[in-house]
Design a protein around this motif. Structure first.
Motif, PDB file in Angstrom:
ATOM      1  N   SER A  34     -53.076  43.429  24.039  1.00  0.00           N
ATOM      2  CA  SER A  34     -53.645  44.752  24.305  1.00  0.00           C
ATOM      3  C   SER A  34     -53.953  44.812  25.789  1.00  0.00           C
ATOM      4  O   SER A  34     -54.723  43.989  26.293  1.00  0.00           O
ATOM      5  CB  SER A  34     -54.924  44.966  23.483  1.00  0.00           C
ATOM      6  OG  SER A  34     -55.677  46.059  23.978  1.00  0.00           O
ATOM      7  N   SER A  50     -50.970  52.521  21.170  1.00  0.00           N
ATOM      8  CA  SER A  50     -51.530  53.277  20.057  1.00  0.00           C
ATOM      9  C   SER A  50     -50.459  54.117  19.386  1.00  0.00           C
ATOM     10  O   SER A  50     -49.542  54.619  20.040  1.00  0.00           O
ATOM     11  CB  SER A  50     -52.680  54.165  20.541  1.00  0.00           C
ATOM     12  OG  SER A  50     -53.729  53.377  21.059  1.00  0.00           O
ATOM     13  N   VAL A  84     -55.386  51.731  23.955  1.00  0.00           N
ATOM     14  CA  VAL A  84     -54.982  50.735  22.970  1.00  0.00           C
ATOM     15  C   VAL A  84     -56.131  49.798  22.613  1.00  0.00           C
ATOM     16  O   VAL A  84     -56.213  49.306  21.482  1.00  0.00           O
ATOM     17  CB  VAL A  84     -53.750  49.948  23.472  1.00  0.00           C
ATOM     18  CG1 VAL A  84     -54.084  49.091  24.693  1.00  0.00           C
ATOM     19  CG2 VAL A  84     -53.157  49.104  22.359  1.00  0.00           C
TER      20      VAL A  84
END
Length: 277
Positions: A80, A109, A128
């Motif tokens: 991430s 996302s 995200v």
């Protein structure tokens, strides 16, 4: 096996999933620090996760991770990244150098993933880290309405329903960013960005008055989110609080809450486990 820099929803390169039964490297590249953990794919996500290994470094110390990571035979990497393309490029090069045979997955996302539905107006625009934190939160507390507060460089306060829907949330400056901005932009106020000790609401000196204002602005936003959710739904809500500034805020929270360190890493583990072997 070459790593790729093409942005994708959960893109991967490397061995097939049938070959990926070993160690996972989970990376949370935040605005100021790179947090990482080594985990077994079979690990059960828990509120008090005990990782095989876990640490964090500020961005300038990222090269030191090459030595730290060499002790593990990683087969799958999940990342991430909200730190931008420059940090991504450095991480790509580092992962490819240390783990040339590993699959590397860069999350973004999307509308639905790992049991969570994203109700953002444009799902791909959700940060995200917020998305992955919500996935981790829902996995840890299924069938529970949640307010997820992640307190780092920025503070995000998000709602996740018991049914597994990310409903949205708010973003505000983080604790130190708020204190630093006030000190820099207000004449004759001291610089207290690095001092976030506990403070009473009605402080009797300027340093602590700034700290008190910033702490209670943060906890006030979290409390408002919890109260608003309960008013709208008629259901009780549990607040999960995570992030580097969380320990400074927890003593001042009056709503029902639980401190969950490294919620993004937990969410990354849940996503990794959701992918079929």
């Amino acid at each position: 096996m070459q790593h790729t820099s093409t942005p994708t929803t959960a893109h991967s390169t490397g061995p097939s999933h049938a070959q990926q039964a070993g160690t996972l490297l989970l990376i949370d590249a935040g605005n100021t620090r790179i947090k990482w953990a080594m985990a077994d794919r079979s690990m059960q996500p828990e509120t008090g996760m005990t990782w095989r290994r876990m640490d964090s470094v500020p961005h300038p110390e990222l090269p030191a991770l090459e030595t730290d990571w060499q002790a593990d035979a990683v087969q799958d990497i999940w990342i991430s990244n909200v730190a931008g393309p420059a940090v991504r490029a450095r991480l790509e090069q580092l992962c490819a150098r240390v783990f040339p045979q590993a699959s590397c997955h860069w999350l973004t996302s999307q509308a639905e993933l790992a049991g969570l539905r994203n109700a953002y107006r444009q799902p791909a625009q959700l940060g995200v880290d917020r998305f992955v934190s919500a996935i981790g939160a829902h996995a840890l507390f299924p069938q529970q309405d949640l307010i997820v507060a992640t307190c780092g460089t920025a503070t995000t306060v998000d709602a996740v329903s018991a049914a597994g829907t990310f409903s949205g949330g708010m973003i505000l400056p983080g604790l130190q960013l708020m204190a630093g901005s006030l000190a820099r932009n207000t004449a004759q106020l001291p610089q207290v960005a690095g001092h976030t000790g506990m403070a009473q609401i009605f402080a009797d000196n300027t340093d602590e008055a700034i700290v008190s204002g910033c702490i209670h602005a943060q906890t006030g936003a979290i409390t408002l989110a919890c109260e608003s959710w309960t008013r709208q739904t008629g259901k009780p809500v549990l607040c999960l609080i995570s992030g580097g500034a969380a320990p400074y805020l927890v003593p001042h929270l009056t709503v029902r809450h639980q401190h969950i360190p490294n919620l993004v890493l937990t969410g990354l583990l849940v996503v990794a486990q959701s992918r079929p072997d």
